[in-house]
Design a protein around this motif. Structure first.
Motif, PDB file in Angstrom:
ATOM      1  N   ASP A 250      12.361   2.596  25.786  1.00  0.00           N
ATOM      2  CA  ASP A 250      12.469   1.979  24.462  1.00  0.00           C
ATOM      3  C   ASP A 250      13.934   1.749  24.083  1.00  0.00           C
ATOM      4  O   ASP A 250      14.239   1.325  22.988  1.00  0.00           O
ATOM      5  CB  ASP A 250      11.792   2.882  23.433  1.00  0.00           C
ATOM      6  N   PHE A 251      14.839   2.055  25.000  1.00  0.00           N
ATOM      7  CA  PHE A 251      16.277   1.961  24.744  1.00  0.00           C
ATOM      8  C   PHE A 251      16.788   0.607  25.219  1.00  0.00           C
ATOM      9  O   PHE A 251      16.518   0.192  26.338  1.00  0.00           O
ATOM     10  CB  PHE A 251      17.005   3.080  25.498  1.00  0.00           C
ATOM     11  N   GLU A 252      17.522  -0.088  24.349  1.00  0.00           N
ATOM     12  CA  GLU A 252      18.091  -1.386  24.713  1.00  0.00           C
ATOM     13  C   GLU A 252      19.593  -1.270  24.876  1.00  0.00           C
ATOM     14  O   GLU A 252      20.316  -0.935  23.943  1.00  0.00           O
ATOM     15  CB  GLU A 252      17.770  -2.424  23.637  1.00  0.00           C
ATOM     16  N   LEU A 253      20.037  -1.568  26.097  1.00  0.00           N
ATOM     17  CA  LEU A 253      21.452  -1.549  26.439  1.00  0.00           C
ATOM     18  C   LEU A 253      22.134  -2.776  25.832  1.00  0.00           C
ATOM     19  O   LEU A 253      21.556  -3.862  25.811  1.00  0.00           O
ATOM     20  CB  LEU A 253      21.569  -1.589  27.968  1.00  0.00           C
ATOM     21  N   PHE A 254      23.361  -2.615  25.321  1.00  0.00           N
ATOM     22  CA  PHE A 254      24.118  -3.779  24.864  1.00  0.00           C
ATOM     23  C   PHE A 254      24.347  -4.698  26.060  1.00  0.00           C
ATOM     24  O   PHE A 254      24.547  -4.228  27.189  1.00  0.00           O
ATOM     25  CB  PHE A 254      25.457  -3.377  24.252  1.00  0.00           C
ATOM     26  N   SER A 255      24.387  -5.985  25.832  1.00  0.00           N
ATOM     27  CA  SER A 255      24.459  -6.975  26.911  1.00  0.00           C
ATOM     28  C   SER A 255      25.683  -6.793  27.818  1.00  0.00           C
ATOM     29  O   SER A 255      25.634  -7.138  28.990  1.00  0.00           O
ATOM     30  CB  SER A 255      24.459  -8.389  26.333  1.00  0.00           C
ATOM     31  N   PHE A 256      26.765  -6.230  27.309  1.00  0.00           N
ATOM     32  CA  PHE A 256      28.003  -6.107  28.075  1.00  0.00           C
ATOM     33  C   PHE A 256      28.200  -4.736  28.715  1.00  0.00           C
ATOM     34  O   PHE A 256      29.097  -4.556  29.523  1.00  0.00           O
ATOM     35  CB  PHE A 256      29.218  -6.423  27.197  1.00  0.00           C
TER      36      PHE A 256
END
Length: 181
Positions: A30-36
């Motif tokens: 459920d964790f979303e990594l920042f795109s960078f």
């Protein structure tokens, strides 16, 4: 021109609010990594810097996730090693930030000097741990960063934070401008 000739040996990066997510805990899956974030981890590693995750995850002791869930997720993001405190605050362990147990374990395991390491995090506890371990401190404004700077400022007011960054990308850009890589 480098402002500091110290050679950076490793970077310890907090998880929640620093590499992704927000000011709350999101469990693996459920964790979303920042795109960078993944590319920045890769860049540091390609330049010979060890990159470690260090994170308080009391949900593990509460049975909401397992250490292996976090290890699989964080390994997928490219970290060289992962240091997790699975304890709740009330357990009084030595590893839970603001204690320096995870930083000390990383330094001993990988033979790095903490004074040549950078800690990047969004919470006052990250900055207190970094200060107690004599690490270079970068506070990011993502996650709980604004809260740390405003609502919890008294917990960091005596800490000399080297840089307050907008996000992890800004933190890494500053690091490359300031230190020998």
């Amino acid at each position: 021109m480098l402002n500091n000739r110290r050679k950076i040996e490793a970077v310890f990066i907090d998880r929640d609010g620093t590499i992704g997510g927000d000011n709350t805990v999101h469990y693996p899956g459920d964790f979303e990594l920042f795109s960078f974030s993944k590319e920045l981890i890769r860049k540091l590693k390609s330049d010979g810097i060890k990159v470690f995750s260090f994170t308080n995850q009391p949900g593990i002791s509460a049975g909401k996730a397992t250490i292996s869930d976090f290890i699989v997720e964080l390994n997928g993001f490219g970290f060289d090693d992962i240091f997790i405190c699975p304890h709740s605050y009330s357990e009084g362990c030595h590893c839970r930030k603001p204690n320096i147990g995870m930083l000390r374990s990383g330094a001993e395991k990988h033979n790095v000097r903490l004074e040549n390491c950078i800690v990047i995090g969004d919470r006052w506890s990250d900055m207190q741990a970094a200060s107690a371990a004599n690490c270079i401190k970068i506070l990011v404004k993502t996650g709980a960063g604004y809260s740390t700077l405003n609502e919890h400022y008294e917990k960091i007011e005596d800490i000399d934070i080297e840089y307050v960054a907008e996000n992890l990308k800004d933190a890494i850009e500053w690091l490359y401008l300031q230190y020998e890589i």
